[in-house]
Design a protein around this motif. Structure first.
Motif, short mmCIF file in Angstrom:
data_model
loop_
_atom_site.label_atom_id
_atom_site.label_comp_id
_atom_site.label_asym_id
_atom_site.label_seq_id
_atom_site.Cartn_x
_atom_site.Cartn_y
_atom_site.Cartn_z
N VAL A 148 3.10 9.38 -9.98
CA VAL A 148 2.82 10.46 -9.35
C VAL A 148 3.14 11.61 -10.39
CG1 VAL A 148 3.60 12.27 -7.45
CG2 VAL A 148 3.23 9.87 -6.94
N VAL B 204 -4.29 4.57 1.79
CA VAL B 204 -4.59 3.98 0.38
C VAL B 204 -5.39 2.60 0.85
CG1 VAL B 204 -3.20 2.50 -1.16
CG2 VAL B 204 -2.20 4.65 -0.62
N SER C 62 -2.06 12.11 6.52
CA SER C 62 -2.03 12.14 5.25
C SER C 62 -3.59 12.50 4.94
CB SER C 62 -1.75 10.81 4.67
OG SER C 62 -0.50 10.51 4.85
N ASP D 101 10.67 7.63 -4.93
CA ASP D 101 10.22 8.88 -4.31
C ASP D 101 10.14 8.60 -2.93
OD1 ASP D 101 9.46 11.49 -3.40
OD2 ASP D 101 7.34 10.71 -4.22
N HIS E 30 -3.21 13.47 -4.15
CA HIS E 30 -1.94 13.01 -4.35
C HIS E 30 -1.17 11.67 -4.11
CE1 HIS E 30 -0.21 14.43 -0.36
NE2 HIS E 30 -1.11 14.28 -0.31
N ILE E 31 -2.18 10.87 -3.44
CA ILE E 31 -1.77 9.91 -2.73
C ILE E 31 -2.46 8.71 -3.81
CG2 ILE E 31 -1.65 8.22 -1.03
CD1 ILE E 31 -1.99 10.68 0.89
N GLY F 69 8.96 10.64 -0.70
CA GLY F 69 8.04 12.14 -0.19
C GLY F 69 7.05 11.23 1.09
N ALA F 70 6.72 10.28 0.99
CA ALA F 70 5.77 9.54 2.01
C ALA F 70 6.35 9.43 3.30
CB ALA F 70 5.30 8.30 1.44
N ALA G 256 0.80 -1.28 0.13
CA ALA G 256 0.02 -0.06 0.04
C ALA G 256 0.88 1.13 0.10
CB ALA G 256 -0.82 0.02 1.15
N ASP H 19 4.35 2.32 -1.47
CA ASP H 19 5.28 1.87 -2.52
C ASP H 19 5.97 3.06 -3.02
OD1 ASP H 19 6.48 0.86 -4.83
OD2 ASP H 19 4.89 -0.63 -5.21
N ILE H 20 7.27 2.91 -2.77
CA ILE H 20 8.26 4.19 -3.13
C ILE H 20 8.47 4.17 -4.78
CG2 ILE H 20 9.09 4.44 -0.79
CD1 ILE H 20 11.53 2.82 -1.96
N PRO I 14 -0.92 2.03 -5.41
CA PRO I 14 -0.12 1.39 -6.40
C PRO I 14 -0.96 0.12 -7.11
CG PRO I 14 0.96 1.67 -4.17
CD PRO I 14 -0.62 2.05 -4.06
N THR J 119 0.36 7.07 5.19
CA THR J 119 0.04 7.10 3.74
C THR J 119 -0.65 5.98 3.39
OG1 THR J 119 1.98 8.45 3.52
CG2 THR J 119 1.25 7.60 1.51
P1 AMP Z 1 2.23 11.67 2.38
O1 AMP Z 1 1.77 13.17 2.30
O2 AMP Z 1 3.16 11.41 3.53
O3 AMP Z 1 1.01 10.94 2.71
O4 AMP Z 1 3.08 11.35 1.33
C1 AMP Z 1 2.36 11.60 -0.04
C2 AMP Z 1 3.36 11.68 -1.24
O5 AMP Z 1 4.12 10.39 -1.17
C3 AMP Z 1 2.72 11.92 -2.58
O6 AMP Z 1 2.84 13.35 -2.84
C4 AMP Z 1 3.64 11.03 -3.30
O7 AMP Z 1 4.85 12.04 -3.80
C5 AMP Z 1 4.00 10.02 -2.53
N1 AMP Z 1 2.92 8.80 -2.84
C6 AMP Z 1 1.77 8.93 -3.17
N2 AMP Z 1 1.33 7.80 -3.08
C7 AMP Z 1 2.15 7.00 -2.53
C8 AMP Z 1 2.13 5.44 -2.15
N3 AMP Z 1 1.20 4.81 -2.39
N4 AMP Z 1 3.34 4.98 -1.58
C9 AMP Z 1 4.49 5.70 -1.42
N5 AMP Z 1 4.34 7.22 -1.62
C10 AMP Z 1 3.55 7.62 -2.14
#
Ligand code: AMP
Ligand code: MG
Length: 336
Positions: free
Chosen positions: A115, A286, A233, A161, A250-251, A163-164, A106, A108-109, A254, A282
């Motif tokens: 994205v 999902v 998130s 990435d 933005h989430i 970012g999460a 759920a 997944d980098i 995967p 995050t």
């Molecule tokens: P967060 O705000 O911590 O929930 O992180 C969201 C950011 O992680 C998004 O802006 C994307 O860059 C990235 N992202 C989006 N969906 C996923 C996912 N399912 N797994 C990992 N990173 C994600």
């Protein structure tokens, strides 16, 4: 297509101020700066060098972990398909991959190309074609990220990435600095991931606001806690509205390649670990409410608040005792 990105600066500011009420007379070290694409606010009841060390460490992490900064380890890895990142990057990557596995993908980098395709990096938001989604889904699988020793390699077309998870990782690094400097009281808001270190100088617990999804400049309730990291998130943080009138956040799920759309509007995770809080907020977003509850039943060891689009707040039992509702439109349910 109407595009709408709400950066959480205002929320962060408001929630941060809220945490400071009733802190007593001691003058804190305060810092406010941009990093990791968001606003960071530090309040450290300690020495100036502690606040500086934290700010420097966050800047270093931003340089190394950013997927878009051309000098970063992650940027080079995505460009070249392999890299030998420094120890800090390797640690962040290793911990993130553990949560990818733990959440059954759920989190997944390797979702980064998706994205990008949805326009969340460029700002050119659009609904991708079925062909594009199919092609990119074939490249989305964190198990393809190979980390051997400190060498990372990616098959062609796979990009990552953090970012999460990066803000949670930064919170853990910041806490290590606070502990090293024997600082017992600090509240750090790293773009919505809050480290409530120790307690307030007067010994009472910190209050960490949970953003109101309908008005993210306000909070819908707050959590009283000490020595915890609270990460949220939400689908109100970055999104666009498609020509079909739907909100695309933005989430990304995967498994489908589409933004998660399951009735959950935000997930806040409260735990002892920043990476855990950030990864799980995050991933549980999902998963959706039911699977998130199953995950909690099976794992425990953390607390969460799930807000759904029908104004329900689902709060794990330990947290229910220290969660205070402010927006009474919400109905609170306890998860046991
Ligand atoms: P967060 O705000 O911590 O929930 O992180 C969201 C950011 O992680 C998004 O802006 C994307 O860059 C990235 N992202 C989006 N969906 C996923 C996912 N399912 N797994 C990992 N990173 C994600
Ligand atoms: Mg996260």
């Amino acid at each position: 297509m109407k595009s709408h990105i709400k950066l959480t600066a205002l929320t962060v500011c408001l929630l941060w101020l809220m945490t400071l009420t009733g802190c007593g007379q001691e003058t804190p070290q305060q810092r406010s700066f941009q990093a990791m694409d968001t606003l960071m606010q530090l309040t450290v009841y300690g020495e100036e060098r502690t606040a500086s060390a934290i700010q420097n460490q966050i800047a270093t992490l931003d340089e190394r972990l950013s997927a878009t900064g051309s000098g970063s380890d992650i940027y080079r890895l995505n460009r070249d398909g392999s890299a030998v990142p420094d120890e800090l990057t390797a640690k962040a990557l290793r911990q993130s991959l553990e949560y990818c596995q733990d959440t059954g993908g759920a989190l997944d980098i390797s979702v980064y190309p998706l994205v990008c395709e949805w326009g969340f990096i460029s700002g050119d938001h659009h609904i991708p074609s079925q062909d594009a989604l199919k092609r990119l889904l074939q490249k989305t699988d964190y198990r393809k990220v190979l980390l051997r020793g400190n060498t990372v390699s990616l098959p062609k077309g796979v990009q990552i990435d953090l970012g999460a998870t990066a803000k949670g990782f930064a919170a853990d690094e910041a806490r290590a600095i606070l502990q090293k400097d024997s600082c017992r009281s600090a509240i750090l808001n790293l773009g919505g991931t809050v480290l409530a270190h120790g307690s307030k100088p007067d010994g009472s617990k910190w209050r960490v606001g949970i953003a109101d999804p309908d008005n993210s400049a306000d909070y819908m309730g707050y959590v009283e806690c000490a020595d915890k990291i609270v990460a949220t998130s939400g689908n109100y943080e970055r999104y666009f509205t498609g020509s079909d009138g739907k909100r695309y956040c933005h989430i990304i799920d995967p498994k489908t390649g589409f933004p998660a759309d399951n009735g959950v509007v935000s997930v806040s995770v409260v735990s002892d670990s920043g990476v855990q809080s950030d990864s799980l907020s995050t991933a549980l977003f999902v998963m959706g409410r039911d699977k998130a509850m199953d995950y909690w039943q099976q794992h425990r060891g953390f607390d969460m608040i799930i807000l759904t689009d029908d104004k329900q707040a689902f709060v794990t039992q330990n947290l229910a005792r220290c969660f205070q509702l402010k927006n009474e439109q919400y109905h609170t349910n306890t998860i046991k």
